[in-house]
Design an enzyme around this catalytic site. Sequence first.
Site, short mmCIF file in Angstrom:
data_model
loop_
_atom_site.label_atom_id
_atom_site.label_comp_id
_atom_site.label_asym_id
_atom_site.label_seq_id
_atom_site.Cartn_x
_atom_site.Cartn_y
_atom_site.Cartn_z
N LYS A 28 -51.32 -33.06 -12.29
CA LYS A 28 -50.00 -33.71 -12.33
C LYS A 28 -49.17 -33.39 -11.09
O LYS A 28 -48.20 -34.09 -10.81
CB LYS A 28 -49.28 -33.31 -13.61
CG LYS A 28 -50.00 -33.87 -14.83
CD LYS A 28 -49.12 -34.00 -16.01
CE LYS A 28 -49.80 -34.80 -17.11
NZ LYS A 28 -51.00 -34.11 -17.65
C1 LIG Z 1 -51.87 -34.75 -18.41
C2 LIG Z 1 -53.20 -34.21 -18.36
C3 LIG Z 1 -54.30 -35.00 -18.67
C4 LIG Z 1 -54.16 -36.42 -19.16
O1 LIG Z 1 -53.64 -37.27 -18.18
P1 LIG Z 1 -52.99 -38.64 -18.61
O2 LIG Z 1 -52.49 -39.24 -17.36
O3 LIG Z 1 -51.88 -38.34 -19.57
O4 LIG Z 1 -54.06 -39.44 -19.25
C5 LIG Z 1 -55.55 -34.45 -18.55
N1 LIG Z 1 -55.70 -33.17 -18.16
C6 LIG Z 1 -54.68 -32.38 -17.86
C7 LIG Z 1 -54.92 -30.98 -17.46
C8 LIG Z 1 -53.39 -32.87 -17.94
O5 LIG Z 1 -52.37 -32.08 -17.63
#
Ligand SMILES: *Cc1c(COP(=O)(O)O)cnc(C)c1O
Length: 450
Positions: A110
């Site tokens: 993220k």
């Molecule tokens: C947010 C997140 C996901 C999922 O991503 P999305 O964009 O919500 O599908 C997967 N793995 C981790 C570690 C995350 O923080």
Amino acid sequence: MPKIMFRSTNRKAPLVSFKEALMRGQAPDYGLYMPTAIPKLTKEEIDSFRNKEYYEIAFEIAKKFLKDEISDAELKRICKESYNFEVPLEKVKDNLFIMRLDRGPTASFKDFAARMMARLMGYFAKQEKRALHVLVATSGDTGGAVADAFYGVDNIKVTVLFPENEISERQRKQMTTLGKNVTAIAVKGKFDDCQTLVKRAFNDSELKDLNLSSANSISFGRLMPQIVYYIYAYSRLAGDKVIFSVPSGNFGNLMGGVIAKEMGLNIERFIVAVNENDEFPKFLESGNYRAVVPSKECSSNAMNVGHPSNLARLIDLYGGWLTDERAENGKVLMSGVLKEKPDMEKLRKDFVSFSISDRDVDETIKSFYNKYKIIIEPHGAVGLVAFEKAGLNGLTVCLETADPAKFPDKIKELLGIDPKVSECLSKLDGKKEEFETIHNDYREFKRIIQ
Ligand SMILES: *Cc1c(COP(=O)(O)O)cnc(C)c1O
């Protein structure tokens, strides 16, 4: 190419510029913003990325969406500042790679989106002399990444909501130890409850003066940066087309890839890997959509989403219409009503999807370590199990979305070793936390942000 405008998936909001879509987050008709036309990359452009650094590719992609809204020099500076960490592509075996998206400052993928988005929002807020209040609900990693990305940015306040008992200690500390312009709130509820509180605040006319904005994956500003690593991966591999396995929760990560494909990247297939929240694989099979309510708790906690917000975008792009049924006041009566069916045949051609159990995740973390001496964590493992289930042979990249050191107990339990802790995580250990705990109650929440 003319300037790209943004429309709402709910079809009842005026077109807006990138800047406006970024600042608002959600469209006024409760839909999600999508570009009216997706810019294309020529083959020459795609080839030229082989010799470019990550931030330079990010600049080229962002420029296509932001045309004329920011100078090249500013945009390049923002990209360079945002992407000051490595993006390793590890070879596992012939045709199988893991892309580690966990080397940013909060050790989660993220960071890719949050860092660029925060800087773009900071830039526009300053330009317009507008103070913003960013609200974000997190199922684990968003909160930390967003809080870190906006920490200390002028003109912007951040409030993060997280489900009290569904996140790890380190994930919590990434939000609660910052202070300054960052406020953290624990909610006695689930991620979906946090998300509902945030969405309600956005639609509350009494809060208009706060200039509320979103940093959840409903914002297109979050999505755009996530196009880049798909293109980057392709540029580093010797192959004509690539399969991506994407561990998915709110489907923001996946949508980045889908837009990269629309832009012209030769992506053969997406493996949509979900945990026990299996609404999408069921939908793909049956054509009927039903949100998982309440969402299930799995070890890949950032993916505990029973109704992925970005699914509205995916279905829109494939010719359908998925929306929530709402009362006059905006309250959601039913999550995820399929008003128009998308092109299911095309969806099934481009996507395969598997729901993965926590038990399979544990087995794969073990077997992967035994076979390849590579440590993966639960989110990435969901992607790897799905890859194995898919049985596809082409060149494949599995995305690893978090650092295994974020889940030390799990890794210790399964592998008997302590994962190496990166500095960005270890520095959290002694820090003092500050946060409030509230019930899943809108009035209580509203009092705090007011
Ligand atoms: C947010 C997140 C996901 C999922 O991503 P999305 O964009 O919500 O599908 C997967 N793995 C981790 C570690 C995350 O923080």
